[in-house]
Scaffold this active site. Sequence first.
Site, PDB file in Angstrom:
ATOM      1  CG  HIS A 110      -3.933  -4.623   7.525  1.00 21.20           C
ATOM      2  ND1 HIS A 110      -5.263  -5.992   6.634  1.00 21.20           N
ATOM      3  CD2 HIS A 110      -3.445  -3.630   6.249  1.00 21.20           C
ATOM      4  CE1 HIS A 110      -4.222  -5.657   5.438  1.00 21.20           C
ATOM      5  NE2 HIS A 110      -3.600  -4.188   5.277  1.00 21.20           N
ATOM      6  CB  CYS A 131     -11.746  -5.762   0.827  1.00 18.74           C
ATOM      7  SG  CYS A 131     -11.969  -7.532   1.544  1.00 18.74           S
ATOM      8  CG  ASN A 170      -1.569 -11.484  -4.717  1.00 10.40           C
ATOM      9  OD1 ASN A 170      -1.748 -10.207  -4.764  1.00 10.40           O
ATOM     10  ND2 ASN A 170      -0.426 -12.033  -3.314  1.00 10.40           N
ATOM     11  CB  THR A 213      -5.050   0.559  -3.383  1.00  3.54           C
ATOM     12  OG1 THR A 213      -4.285  -0.822  -1.942  1.00  3.54           O
ATOM     13  CG2 THR A 213      -3.386   0.869  -3.840  1.00  3.54           C
ATOM     14  CG  ASN A 214      -9.229   0.259  -6.250  1.00  3.57           C
ATOM     15  OD1 ASN A 214      -9.567   0.779  -7.432  1.00  3.57           O
ATOM     16  ND2 ASN A 214      -8.295  -1.167  -6.309  1.00  3.57           N
TER      17      ASN A 214
HETATM   18  P1  GDP Z   1      -6.392  -3.550  -1.209  1.00  2.00           P
HETATM   19  O1  GDP Z   1      -5.803  -5.083  -1.036  1.00  2.00           O
HETATM   20  O2  GDP Z   1      -7.285  -3.426   0.240  1.00  2.00           O
HETATM   21  O3  GDP Z   1      -5.376  -2.698  -1.248  1.00  2.00           O
HETATM   22  O4  GDP Z   1      -6.888  -3.387  -2.385  1.00  2.00           O
HETATM   23  P2  GDP Z   1      -7.539  -2.891  -3.864  1.00  2.00           P
HETATM   24  O5  GDP Z   1      -7.691  -1.015  -3.884  1.00  2.00           O
HETATM   25  O6  GDP Z   1      -6.516  -3.097  -4.265  1.00  2.00           O
HETATM   26  O7  GDP Z   1      -8.464  -3.454  -4.557  1.00  2.00           O
HETATM   27  C1  GDP Z   1      -8.912  -4.748  -4.717  1.00  2.00           C
HETATM   28  C2  GDP Z   1      -9.587  -5.673  -5.907  1.00  2.00           C
HETATM   29  O8  GDP Z   1     -11.098  -4.755  -5.083  1.00  2.00           O
HETATM   30  C3  GDP Z   1      -9.129  -5.156  -7.125  1.00  2.00           C
HETATM   31  O9  GDP Z   1      -9.848  -5.672  -8.066  1.00  2.00           O
HETATM   32  C4  GDP Z   1     -10.500  -3.479  -7.055  1.00  2.00           C
HETATM   33  O10 GDP Z   1     -10.963  -3.189  -8.539  1.00  2.00           O
HETATM   34  C5  GDP Z   1     -11.478  -3.703  -6.190  1.00  2.00           C
HETATM   35  N1  GDP Z   1     -12.386  -3.192  -5.807  1.00  2.00           N
HETATM   36  C6  GDP Z   1     -11.960  -1.788  -5.072  1.00  2.00           C
HETATM   37  N2  GDP Z   1     -12.645  -0.835  -5.000  1.00  2.00           N
HETATM   38  C7  GDP Z   1     -13.915  -1.844  -5.379  1.00  2.00           C
HETATM   39  C8  GDP Z   1     -15.203  -0.556  -4.716  1.00  2.00           C
HETATM   40  O11 GDP Z   1     -16.057   0.320  -4.700  1.00  2.00           O
HETATM   41  N3  GDP Z   1     -16.347  -1.953  -5.662  1.00  2.00           N
HETATM   42  C9  GDP Z   1     -15.899  -2.710  -5.733  1.00  2.00           C
HETATM   43  N4  GDP Z   1     -17.150  -4.037  -6.490  1.00  2.00           N
HETATM   44  N5  GDP Z   1     -14.871  -3.541  -5.962  1.00  2.00           N
HETATM   45  C10 GDP Z   1     -13.294  -2.841  -5.686  1.00  2.00           C
HETATM   46 MN    MN Z   2      -3.468  -2.009  -1.581  1.00  4.89          MN
END
Ligand code: GDP
Ligand code: MN
Length: 429
Positions: free
Chosen positions: A70, A94, A213, A97-98
Site C-alpha cells: 500500500h 494520511c 470521504n 496522494t499529496n
Molecule cells: P491518501 O489517502 O493517503 O492518499 O491521503 P491524501 O493525500 O488524499 O491526503 C489525506 C488528507 O491529508 C487530506 O485532507 C490532505 O489535505 C491531508 N494532508 C496530506 N498531506 C499533508 C501534510 O503534509 N500535512 C497536513 N497537515 N495534511 C496533509
Molecule cells: Mn490517495
Amino acid sequence: MHSVGAPLAPGQKDVPWPCNKEKYIVHFPETREIWSYGSGYGGNALLGKKCFGLRIASNIARDEGWMAEHMLILGVENPSGEKTYVAAAFPSACGKTNFAMLIPPKGFEGWKVWTVGDDIAWIRPDERGLLRAINPEAGFFGVAPGTSVKTNRNAMATLSKNSIFTNVALTPDGGVWWEGMTDEPPAECLDWKGQKWTPAIAKETGAKAAHPNARFTAPASQCPTIDPAWEDPSGVPISAIIFGGRRATTMPLVFQAFNWSSGVYIGATMGSETTAAAAGAVGTVRRDPMAMLPFCGYHMGDYFRHWIKMQRSLTLTPRIFHVNWFRKDADGKFMWPGFAENMRVLKWIVDRTKGRALAQETPVGWMPRYEDMEWSGMELSKEKFEELQKFDREAWRREVIEHEELFIGLHDHLPKEMVYERELLICRL
Ligand code: GDP
Ligand code: MN
C-alpha cells in the site's frame, strides 16, 4: 464478480446510489477470486484496486517472492538531473496522494518530483538484486475534500477532465465543489445528498457540501508530473522505503531505521489516528502494520516474515525511514506546514540513501540535526525543529507497550526478529 445488489424491477426508477443493505466483499486467495456484493463505494467496486492489487496480489506475491504494498512511488530529480525513487506506505487519508504529487517549495528551484503511483506498489528484486516497483493502477482514486490548487495543484490538473466524482457537491454551472477546494464557497450548490446547500445553511446546521470521504477518479496519464517511466513494465529502482502515519504526539517528523530488520519493525508497529476513511473512533491510535491491516490477504505475522526474507535476495538494501507530518503542539496546531515543505524531509532521505547527509543516533533511529536539513526558502527556528524531532522517553515507553499488545494478537506467527527488535528498542529506551 461485482454487483451492487440492487436490480431494478420493470418500470422502477433508479436511485443515485444503488446498493444493498447487505454487503459482502469476499476474497478467495486459493482461487484468486473476488466476490463483491451490495456496495458501489470505490474501495469495494473498483476490484482492480484494493481487492486485487493488494489483498489477492499479496498472496500471489508471497507465493512468487515479490511484494504487493500500500505504497505511493515517486521520483526525486535534483538540479543536476540525478533521479532517486522512493516508495512510501501511509494509511488511508494520511497523505499518499499529496506526497506523490509534491511540488517543490521555494528554495528548491531546479528540483522536480515525478509521480509513478499514489496508492499501490508491486515490488520485486531484479536480476541484479535491486528492488524495482511498478504502479499496477491506471488512475488515481483520491479524497476530494481538502484538495485544492493550493494543497495539490497536480491533482487538480489531473481531475480537470475525463474524471468521475462521488459524493461531491454540484454547482449550478455544472461543476463540482468540495470543502477546501476554494477559500470562497459557492453561493449555492446541491450537497452530496442532493439537498440545497448555501454557506448560510452550513453555518446553521453544520451540513457539509461534500461527504468527508468524497472521491475523484482520474486517469494517471493526465497528471502533469507523471513519470516518463510510469508504465515501464520493469519498474523503477527503489532506494528508500518510507513509513508514516497521523500521530499528534510521540513520533518525530523523520527518523531512519538502523537497518532492514529494525525498519521492518518500524513498519510492523506503525500506527495512525483514525479518520473518516477508516472504521473506529476518530482520534485514537490504531496500529496499522505497513498500512496493510485492511489489505493484507494473509496472516500479518507471516507477512512480517515475508518482509524479513525479501532482503535476502537483494544486493542493495533500500534504506527505511519513518515520517510524521501531523505532530501537534500544546494548542493542538500542526507543528509542521507539510505538503510542499515535505520536500525538505524527502531531500534528507534521498541524501541519506546516497551517503551525503549526516544524522544523529537516538534510541529509535537516525535523526537529522537542524543543520542537516535544507532550510532555504523557509523560516523554522532550531528550537521549533527540535520540538518537532523531540524524542520523548515517557511517550515511547507507552508506545512499546502498545507494540506488545499488537504482537500478542499475532503471537503464533510472529517472526523472532520482531521480538528481538522490540527487546533492543526497550534496552535503548
Ligand atoms: P491518501 O489517502 O493517503 O492518499 O491521503 P491524501 O493525500 O488524499 O491526503 C489525506 C488528507 O491529508 C487530506 O485532507 C490532505 O489535505 C491531508 N494532508 C496530506 N498531506 C499533508 C501534510 O503534509 N500535512 C497536513 N497537515 N495534511 C496533509
Ligand atoms: Mn490517495
